[in-house]
Design an enzyme around this catalytic site. Structure first.
Site, mmCIF file in Angstrom:
data_model
loop_
_atom_site.group_PDB
_atom_site.id
_atom_site.type_symbol
_atom_site.label_atom_id
_atom_site.label_comp_id
_atom_site.label_asym_id
_atom_site.label_seq_id
_atom_site.Cartn_x
_atom_site.Cartn_y
_atom_site.Cartn_z
ATOM 1 N N ASP A 72 0.831 -1.207 0.000
ATOM 2 C CA ASP A 72 0.000 0.000 0.000
ATOM 3 C C ASP A 72 0.861 1.251 0.000
ATOM 4 O O ASP A 72 2.051 1.225 0.357
ATOM 5 C CB ASP A 72 -0.958 0.007 1.189
ATOM 6 C CG ASP A 72 -0.246 0.013 2.542
ATOM 7 O OD1 ASP A 72 0.709 -0.771 2.701
ATOM 8 O OD2 ASP A 72 -0.637 0.793 3.437
ATOM 9 N N GLU A 134 0.081 -1.313 5.605
ATOM 10 C CA GLU A 134 1.146 -0.923 6.542
ATOM 11 C C GLU A 134 1.043 0.538 6.907
ATOM 12 O O GLU A 134 1.314 0.926 8.050
ATOM 13 C CB GLU A 134 2.513 -1.218 5.918
ATOM 14 C CG GLU A 134 3.694 -0.989 6.846
ATOM 15 C CD GLU A 134 4.249 0.446 6.824
ATOM 16 O OE1 GLU A 134 5.083 0.757 7.687
ATOM 17 O OE2 GLU A 134 3.835 1.230 5.928
ATOM 18 N N GLU A 162 12.108 -1.170 3.543
ATOM 19 C CA GLU A 162 11.750 0.243 3.637
ATOM 20 C C GLU A 162 12.929 1.106 3.183
ATOM 21 O O GLU A 162 14.090 0.677 3.243
ATOM 22 C CB GLU A 162 11.373 0.602 5.079
ATOM 23 C CG GLU A 162 10.092 -0.036 5.581
ATOM 24 C CD GLU A 162 8.836 0.714 5.161
ATOM 25 O OE1 GLU A 162 8.949 1.668 4.370
ATOM 26 O OE2 GLU A 162 7.745 0.328 5.624
#
Length: 378
Positions: A72, A134, A162
């Site tokens: 997302d 998330e 990330e």
């Protein structure tokens, strides 16, 4: 064999803002993984159209490695983009689009690496784990982790991609989010003594939050590896009142606590509740309720951990701790495995208009993942 930038272009075209379904993206990824010889498990989430994906290559058993990321992205509404946020735009090696740094660049690199890898040489499994939602509090991955825990899933460790500029992050703070709801008594503003001003109660609670943060900065636990070394207590939104000439009956504030190891956020919430009780007792009117809406644990993988050292060697960069939260603490807590954060792009570009990742960053991530996967063959 599509390259990472081509895969990223397709991933960006799925507008997987957290409010939207991610099913189309997950099924597209599953098809690519299936073409590459992976074993696929698509798991329905708690909400319609929401799915997690776990894919595996190599042996069915053994202590492999998990490469994980979320599907997302944050909204684009109200942001002044100079490009279409859901079409990859290349300007002199900067690849613009929503999620390019956070974190579809890493998902594309995972798909690309799995395609390139010689799966016949894998002595231990390679797992890809893609989650949903998330960005609204690490919500979707909990379904996946519950399932894996029930199945006694094991791995040597997990890399969450990330955006860290390819540095290897061993830690991040935990987070607790909540609402401070202030209830007053309405009255005409010409005679405020007949009422209880809910906004005034909220102002008192803002001061309590600021006082708590100042106390923690002065005498609480510290970790100087973080940009802000202490636990933070932050009020982010406030809403209250209905008309200028009415003493406001209700006001609410959204707050968060981002805690270093050594601070227990629920204990800090209890302290805020105690202070709220003192405030309303002094006034003799009104009440304050404090509720918790979301929380996830911090991550604190030790520098000497063998898995962390392996990933650091593969990255060829330095280790650090990051100020933003990830799914890493949940992976570590629920599956009892070491976790590090390492991926292309920068968090400083995320959540903003004209988010981008560079081609050089994707190339560096490709080489990093190739080295990680090669380690599963020896």
């Amino acid at each position: 064999m599509p390259n990472t930038a081509d895969l990223l272009s397709t991933l960006l075209a799925f507008p997987t803002i957290s409010a939207n379904a991610n099913e189309a993206l997950i099924r597209w990824c599953a098809a690519r993984i299936g073409d590459a010889g992976g074993r696929i498990h698509i798991m329905a989430g708690a909400a319609p159209g929401k799915f997690n994906l776990l894919a595996s290559f190599g042996p069915d058993t053994g202590s492999g490695i998990v490469l994980s990321g979320h599907s997302d992205v944050v909204p684009v509404a109200g942001q002044a983009w100079s490009t279409d946020p859901f079409i990859l735009t290349d300007r002199n090696g900067k690849l613009y689009g929503r999620g390019s740094s956070d974190m579809k660049g890493f998902l594309a690199a995972c798909l690309s690496a799995a395609t390139r890898a010689d799966k016949g040489k894998l002595l231990r499994p390679l797992h890809l784990a893609f989650s949903y939602d998330e960005e609204i509090g690490c919500v979707g991955v909990r379904d996946l982790l519950d399932r894996l825990a029930e199945e006694k899933f094991q791995a040597e460790g997990c890399v969450i991609g990330e955006p860290t500029e390819q540095k290897v992050a061993r830690g991040h703070k935990g987070k607790l989010a909540g609402c401070i709801c202030c209830f007053g008594l309405p009255a005409h503003s010409a005679n405020p003594a007949l009422g209880c001003n809910a906004i005034s109660l909220a102002a008192d609670m803002v001061r309590e939050a600021e006082t708590m943060q100042a106390h923690l900065a002065m005498s609480g636990p510290r970790d100087d590896a973080y940009p802000y070394p202490s636990t933070s207590v932050h009020v982010g939104t406030i809403k209250g009142g209905s008309a200028l000439n009415i003493v406001p009956e209700y006001c609410e504030m959204q707050f968060e606590i981002r805690n270093v190891a050594g601070d227990e956020p629920r204990e800090l919430v209890e302290t805020l509740r105690e202070q709220a009780a003192h405030i309303t007792a002094r006034r003799g009117k009104g009440r304050v309720e404090i509720g918790i809406t979301n929380e996830y644990p911090g991550l604190d993988t030790k520098e000497e951990d063998l898995f962390a050292r392996k990933i650091l060697a593969a990255a060829g960069t330095q280790s650090c701790k990051i100020g933003f939260g990830t799914e890493g603490g949940l992976f570590s807590q629920r599956l009892q495995m070491p976790v590090v954060i390492c991926g292309p792009g920068s968090i400083d570009r995320a959540h903003k208009p004209d988010e981008y990742v560079t081609q050089d960053e994707l190339d560096a991530c490709d080489m990093f993942l190739d080295r990680v996967i090669a380690g599963l063959s020896s």
